[in-house]
Structure formats: structure tokens, C-alpha cells
Design an enzyme around this catalytic site. Structure first.
Site, PDB file in Angstrom:
ATOM      1  N   ASP A  80      -8.129  -5.493  -0.084  1.00 56.10           N
ATOM      2  CA  ASP A  80      -8.506  -6.396  -1.109  1.00 56.10           C
ATOM      3  C   ASP A  80      -7.935  -7.653  -0.881  1.00 56.10           C
ATOM      4  O   ASP A  80      -8.733  -8.452  -1.824  1.00 56.10           O
ATOM      5  CB  ASP A  80      -7.738  -5.753  -2.121  1.00 56.10           C
ATOM      6  CG  ASP A  80      -8.432  -3.883  -2.404  1.00 56.10           C
ATOM      7  OD1 ASP A  80     -10.283  -4.209  -1.920  1.00 56.10           O
ATOM      8  OD2 ASP A  80      -8.432  -3.576  -3.180  1.00 56.10           O
ATOM      9  N   HIS A  93       0.923  -0.959  -0.154  1.00 58.19           N
ATOM     10  CA  HIS A  93       0.497  -0.205  -0.541  1.00 58.19           C
ATOM     11  C   HIS A  93       1.027   1.423   0.056  1.00 58.19           C
ATOM     12  O   HIS A  93       1.981   0.971   0.182  1.00 58.19           O
ATOM     13  CB  HIS A  93      -0.867  -0.163   0.729  1.00 58.19           C
ATOM     14  CG  HIS A  93      -2.700   1.179   1.188  1.00 58.19           C
ATOM     15  ND1 HIS A  93      -2.496   2.176   0.934  1.00 58.19           N
ATOM     16  CD2 HIS A  93      -3.294   0.682   0.792  1.00 58.19           C
ATOM     17  CE1 HIS A  93      -3.050   3.093   0.809  1.00 58.19           C
ATOM     18  NE2 HIS A  93      -4.104   1.705   0.758  1.00 58.19           N
TER      19      HIS A  93
HETATM   20  N1  CMC Z   1       3.404  -7.716  -5.007  1.00 57.96           N
HETATM   21  C1  CMC Z   1       5.667  -7.456  -4.919  1.00 57.96           C
HETATM   22  N2  CMC Z   1       5.795  -6.955  -4.672  1.00 57.96           N
HETATM   23  C2  CMC Z   1       5.606  -5.317  -4.325  1.00 57.96           C
HETATM   24  C3  CMC Z   1       4.564  -5.418  -3.912  1.00 57.96           C
HETATM   25  C4  CMC Z   1       3.295  -6.578  -4.595  1.00 57.96           C
HETATM   26  N3  CMC Z   1       2.253  -6.318  -4.199  1.00 57.96           N
HETATM   27  N4  CMC Z   1       4.342  -4.097  -3.819  1.00 57.96           N
HETATM   28  C5  CMC Z   1       4.976  -2.916  -3.857  1.00 57.96           C
HETATM   29  N5  CMC Z   1       6.248  -4.282  -4.276  1.00 57.96           N
HETATM   30  C6  CMC Z   1       7.679  -3.750  -3.986  1.00 57.96           C
HETATM   31  C7  CMC Z   1       8.281  -3.247  -5.254  1.00 57.96           C
HETATM   32  O1  CMC Z   1       8.412  -3.908  -6.619  1.00 57.96           O
HETATM   33  C8  CMC Z   1       8.915  -2.009  -4.497  1.00 57.96           C
HETATM   34  O2  CMC Z   1      10.171  -3.012  -4.761  1.00 57.96           O
HETATM   35  P1  CMC Z   1      12.011  -2.136  -4.641  1.00 57.96           P
HETATM   36  O3  CMC Z   1      11.860  -1.649  -3.644  1.00 57.96           O
HETATM   37  O4  CMC Z   1      11.911  -3.827  -4.354  1.00 57.96           O
HETATM   38  O5  CMC Z   1      11.731  -1.734  -5.890  1.00 57.96           O
HETATM   39  C9  CMC Z   1       8.140  -2.194  -3.251  1.00 57.96           C
HETATM   40  O6  CMC Z   1       8.124  -3.008  -3.002  1.00 57.96           O
HETATM   41  C10 CMC Z   1       7.569  -1.211  -2.626  1.00 57.96           C
HETATM   42  O7  CMC Z   1       7.374  -0.714  -3.642  1.00 57.96           O
HETATM   43  P2  CMC Z   1       5.941   0.461  -4.785  1.00 57.96           P
HETATM   44  O8  CMC Z   1       5.460   0.058  -5.610  1.00 57.96           O
HETATM   45  O9  CMC Z   1       7.445   1.918  -4.512  1.00 57.96           O
HETATM   46  O10 CMC Z   1       5.089   0.899  -3.745  1.00 57.96           O
HETATM   47  P3  CMC Z   1       3.971   2.034  -4.338  1.00 57.96           P
HETATM   48  O11 CMC Z   1       3.513   2.910  -3.012  1.00 57.96           O
HETATM   49  O12 CMC Z   1       4.551   2.494  -4.824  1.00 57.96           O
HETATM   50  O13 CMC Z   1       2.981   0.509  -4.456  1.00 57.96           O
HETATM   51  C11 CMC Z   1       0.908   0.008  -4.721  1.00 57.96           C
HETATM   52  C12 CMC Z   1       1.524   0.610  -3.522  1.00 57.96           C
HETATM   53  C13 CMC Z   1      -0.253  -0.599  -3.850  1.00 57.96           C
HETATM   54  C14 CMC Z   1       0.704   0.146  -5.797  1.00 57.96           C
HETATM   55  C15 CMC Z   1       1.675  -1.784  -4.999  1.00 57.96           C
HETATM   56  O14 CMC Z   1       2.052  -2.057  -3.335  1.00 57.96           O
HETATM   57  C16 CMC Z   1       0.861  -2.759  -5.659  1.00 57.96           C
HETATM   58  O15 CMC Z   1       0.455  -2.638  -6.563  1.00 57.96           O
HETATM   59  N6  CMC Z   1       0.223  -3.610  -4.641  1.00 57.96           N
HETATM   60  C17 CMC Z   1      -0.516  -4.438  -5.590  1.00 57.96           C
HETATM   61  C18 CMC Z   1      -1.818  -3.729  -5.758  1.00 57.96           C
HETATM   62  C19 CMC Z   1      -2.571  -3.596  -4.608  1.00 57.96           C
HETATM   63  O16 CMC Z   1      -3.309  -5.132  -3.778  1.00 57.96           O
HETATM   64  N7  CMC Z   1      -3.620  -2.449  -4.965  1.00 57.96           N
HETATM   65  C20 CMC Z   1      -4.313  -2.408  -3.470  1.00 57.96           C
HETATM   66  C21 CMC Z   1      -4.377  -1.236  -3.119  1.00 57.96           C
HETATM   67  S1  CMC Z   1      -5.464  -1.139  -1.710  1.00 57.96           S
HETATM   68  C22 CMC Z   1      -6.572  -0.315  -1.944  1.00 57.96           C
HETATM   69  C23 CMC Z   1      -6.776   1.190  -2.384  1.00 57.96           C
HETATM   70  O17 CMC Z   1      -6.645   0.823  -0.789  1.00 57.96           O
HETATM   71  O18 CMC Z   1      -7.553   1.779  -3.334  1.00 57.96           O
END
Ligand code: CMC
Length: 436
Positions: free
Chosen positions: A371, A313
Site C-alpha cells: 500500500d 504487516h
Molecule cells: N508504524 C509504527 N509502528 C508500527 C507500525 C507502523 N506502521 N506497525 C507496527 N508497529 C509497531 C507496533 O507499535 C509494535 O511495537 P511494540 O512492539 O513496541 O509494541 C510492533 O511494531 C509490532 O506491531 P504489531 O501491532 O504487533 O503488529 P501487527 O502484526 O499486529 O500489525 C499492522 C500489523 C499491519 C496492523 C500494522 O503494522 C499497521 O497498523 N501498519 C500500518 C497500516 C498498514 O499499512 N496496513 C496495511 C497492511 S498491508 C495490506 C494488507 O495486506 O491488507
């Protein structure tokens, strides 16, 4: 917000004069540096794609402490609201700032219930869609379409109009989501029945038919109500910011909410519950629990492009408090329906167990989000996977409209207009011989 006895000073290594910027404090959470005059003072913009460090507004509605895993609606912890209040109490709270007293509660419930029906013409509008259209495509159209039906509540500068539009949206969303579902499965629409609760009514509009009496199961009714409460608002997330930005031009409120629906659809936001269930079903098809290890290796391999959906998240760097509550509901619903041994639920548990122990997830503070469990609950209730995000949109509508109304009544409100760092071609001329 109040001015803090502190200021930020920005200095430059090239000798340009440094500038001081005021710092403001909210009631809780990080202070903010006010950079509104930065461009006038320095000729520079700040650069923050994805808004990682930028507060786009001041708001008194929802507060999240991502490190603690805390979520407050108008100061009340989500755990207390989810156990002591129903969704309409939560709507009242988000819109008005306080929980209702008995009289306000009764009046508010009555008001919402009196607006559940949609203009009969809506069904002919719906008929223009293909039966196999994705429900979010249909819903984006239907919600936008409301702007064509309810002209008398669209003066956003009139607080009374804003209130009427809010009530209409909250009341009609369940009807629209159920209509989108019924249209897809080719069953007759069920008109709302106003002696039922908000979620009971929705269950009946979804699963009832004119051929027989529909009896609402109280466990499922409570579960759905909890899903609605947990999704009601979540501060300045992508869809809420979309609604604010869209609404900042002074557009029609129904159109602004339709923009929120469109944004929510994406798999990184509201579409995650659908993506999560599709992921579980995929792993199940490939061999289920036995294949979890292999799947997790793919997730950790950056080149695979595979993510563990329902994990991670932008704001929570601790357990999402909504996920804990949803997990409880998940247990209750599966027990009620005799699905405790449901293979997808077992699979989800195994994925969660590994992820909570694995260094990759632990070091990145990746925990299950709401989710991860809401999809399993919805599937057990009988909601088709492609409608999950529609349920989220239904529940989030109150948050969107509360945030939109808060923005419009803020004296500091201006049309949203981000800046950019331009990296394209510099000025050049169309070649002389180009004109034909
Ligand atoms: N699976 C594997 N790796 C992950 C995941 C995941 N679900 N989420 C983040 N990471 C990794 C990412 O690759 C990065 O690794 P590194 O530092 O080595 O490059 C690290 O964790 C930090 O991630 P980020 O992409 O910088 O984090 P973010 O804050 O930009 O992304 C997110 C948040 C929700 C988009 C992402 O965690 C994601 O795509 N999760 C899966 C989709 C999901 O479940 N989304 C629902 C969010 S809750 C509903 C809502 O409130 O809308």
C-alpha cells in the site's frame, strides 16, 4: 494435510491428566497441532485473539512465507505472475488451481467479458445514496445488492452456481466501482466495452465520457493490471476470513463478498492505501521532506498514536514482495506521466529511506507494504484517494470467491463459531423493584 509422525502433549501443573494431540503437515509452511478435541478432552478452550498462532482452515490457494518475503499463488511466485500473466490469467489460476492453456484462456476471457454489464436497475439503487457518500459505503451496498439481482446463482451447494457467481462477481466489480465513482462526480455511467482488456475497460468506464473517444494508455493499463494481480489474494487475512466466516453459515455468496468489502475498508487492512496517501498529503502540507524527521519522532512515540501507514504487516517480517513490484510500476507510471519530480513521491522515498535505516523500524522488522506505493500509482493515474480501497476490493474479489468456494467444497467445512474467555458479570438477578 497429512498426519506427521510426531504428536504434541499438553500437560498441566495442577496434576490434571495430560493430553496428546495429532500434528499435521501441509505441503510447505509450519505444521499444525490439531486441537479439535481439546474441549471434549479437557473442558478448556485455547485463547488466541487476532489468530496469531491459529490456522482457521486448510487451503491450497495462496502461500506466504513472511520471513522470506515470499508470496505464491497456487505455487507460482508473485514476481513471475506479475511479469508474465495478466489479471484474468491470475483469476483463472486462483479459481481453478492451474494456469489456463490457450483455449481455456480464450474461453475464460470471453466468459468474464460477457458478464461485465450489470442489471440496469442497479443505477436506480445507486441513486438512493448521497453523492458525497464514501465509495466503500456505496460498494458495500452495491455488492450486497447483487444478491437481490442474481437469484439464479445463489445455491452455494451447487458447483455450477458457485462458478457462475464467481464469474459474475469478477466481471461486474469494475463496472460497479466505476459506477460508484461516476455517481460521486455527477458524470454519466459508461457501459462496459467488451473489446477492451479487463483493466483497459475499467480505465474507460472510470475516465471516459460519452462526449469523446477514450484511448487507453497502455502503460496505465499495465500498471492497473499489476495492481489487480498483486491484490488478488493474500491467504487468510481479515477480509478473507470474514468472507469465510460469513459464508460458513451458508449465506448468499454476494452477501458474503459484501462482508469482505466491509472488512477491507478499515485502515489497518485495505484502507491503509488511502490512509497512507492522506498521511503523505498531511506531511506535505506541513512542510514536506523538511518535516519528515519530526514526523518520524511522532511515529516512534507510542503515546502519539501516529503510525507510519503503509509500513508493517502481520505476516511479512521482511520486504513485502508486492511492494518491490509496485515500486517498479510506480517508476514507470510517474515517468510516463512526466511526474518523476512529484513531491509526494519524493516524500515517500525519504520516509522509506529513514525507516529502512532507523533502529525502531529495523528491530521490529517493519518494511514497506504494497500500500505504500499503490496509493502513489493510483493517484498518478487519476483515481481519487477515497476510491483506492474500492480498487483493492475489485482486485481481491477473486481471492474472496476462490476461498469461499474452496471452503464450501471442503468436506470438513463447518459453520465458524469461535469460543471466548468470558470476563463479564457472573449470574445475577434483575433487582426486584426494577419492573415498571
Ligand atoms: N508504524 C509504527 N509502528 C508500527 C507500525 C507502523 N506502521 N506497525 C507496527 N508497529 C509497531 C507496533 O507499535 C509494535 O511495537 P511494540 O512492539 O513496541 O509494541 C510492533 O511494531 C509490532 O506491531 P504489531 O501491532 O504487533 O503488529 P501487527 O502484526 O499486529 O500489525 C499492522 C500489523 C499491519 C496492523 C500494522 O503494522 C499497521 O497498523 N501498519 C500500518 C497500516 C498498514 O499499512 N496496513 C496495511 C497492511 S498491508 C495490506 C494488507 O495486506 O491488507
Amino acid at each position: 494435510m497429512k498426519l506427521v509422525d510426531n504428536k504434541a502433549t499438553l500437560s498441566f501443573s495442577n496434576g490434571s491428566p495430560s493430553v496428546d494431540m495429532p500434528v499435521y503437515a501441509g505441503s510447505i509452511g509450519p505444521d499444525v497441532i490439531d486441537i479439535r478435541k481439546l474441549y471434549a478432552q479437557t473442558g478448556m478452550f485455547t485463547y488466541d485473539p487476532g489468530f496469531l498462532s491459529t490456522a482457521s482452515c486448510q487451503s491450497a490457494i495462496t502461500y506466504i512465507d513472511g520471513d522470506k518475503g515470499e508470496l505464491l499463488y497456487r505455487g507460482y511466485p508473485i514476481e513471475q505472475l506479475a511479469t508474465n500473466c495478466d489479471y484474468l490469467d491470475t483469476c483463472y489460476l486462483l479459481l481453478n488451481g492451474d494456469l489456463p492453456n490457450d483455449k481455456q484462456r480464450g474461453d475464460f476471457h470471453k466468459l468474464v467479458i460477457n458478464h461485465t454489464m450489470v442489471n440496469e436497475q442497479m443505477q436506480f439503487f445507486l441513486r438512493g445514496f448521497r453523492r458525497d457518500a464514501h465509495p466503500m459505503a456505496v460498494l458495500t451496498g452495491l455488492v450486497g445488492g447483487l444478491s437481490a439481482f442474481y437469484h439464479d446463482s445463489t445455491d452455494i451447494n451447487n458447483p455450477e452456481h458457485r462458478h457462475v457467481a464467481a464469474i459474475r462477481l469478477i466481471a461486474k466489480m469494475p463496472t460497479l466501482v466505476a459506477m460508484a465513482y461516476k455517481y460521486g462526480v455527477g458524470q454519466p455511467y459508461m457501459y462496459p466495452k467488451n473489446d477492451l482488456s479487463y483493466s483497459g475497460n475499467f480505465l474507460r468506464m472510470m475516465f471516459g465520457t460519452p462526449c469523446e473517444e477514450y484511448k487507453v494508455n497502455p502503460v496505465l493499463e499495465r500498471a492497473l493490471d499489476r495492481i489487480f494481480i498483486l491484490h488478488a489474494d493474500h491467504e487468510q487475512n481479515a477480509s478473507t476470513s470474514t468472507v469465510r466466516l460469513c459464508g460458513s453459515s451458508g449465506t448468499n455468496p454476494f452477501a458474503a463478498i459484501a462482508a469482505g468489502v466491509a472488512c477491507l475498508w478499515g485502515p489497518a487492512h485495505g484502507g491503509a492505501n488511502e490512509a497512507c496517501l492522506n498521511m503523505l498529503e498531511d506531511i506535505q502540507r506541513q512542510g514536506g521532506v523538511a518535516k519528515v524527521g519530526e514526523f518520524m519522532e511522532k511515529v516512534k512515540d507510542k503515546n502519539s498514536g501516529v503510525k507510519l501507514m503503509g509500513f508493517g504487516h502481520r505476516v511479512y517480517k521482511n520486504y513485502d514482495p508486492r511492494a518491490k513490484l509496485m515500486q517498479e510500476t510506480c517508476d514507470e507510471v510517474l515517468k510516463e506521466l512526466g511526474l518523476e519530480n512529484d513531491p509526494l513521491f519524493k516524500l515517500a522515498k525519504e520516509l522509506e529511506r529513514i525507516a529502512l535505516e532507523d533502529e525502531y523500524f529495523v528491530s521490529r522488522k517493519l518494511y514497506p507494504n504494497v500500500d505504500f506505493y499503490s496509493g502513489i500509482v493510483q493517484r498518478a493515474i487519476g483515481i481519487p484517494v477515497n476510491l483506492f480501497t474500492g480498487i483493492f476490493a475489485l482486485a481481491r474479489t477473486v481471492g474472496w470467491i476462490a476461498q469461499l468456494n474452496e471452503m464450501i467444497s471442503d468436506p470438513e467445512y463447518k459453520i465458524g463459531r469461535p469460543r471466548q474467555l468470558f470476563t463479564g458479570a457472573e449470574r445475577r438477578d434483575v433487582p426486584a423493584g426494577f419492573k415498571r
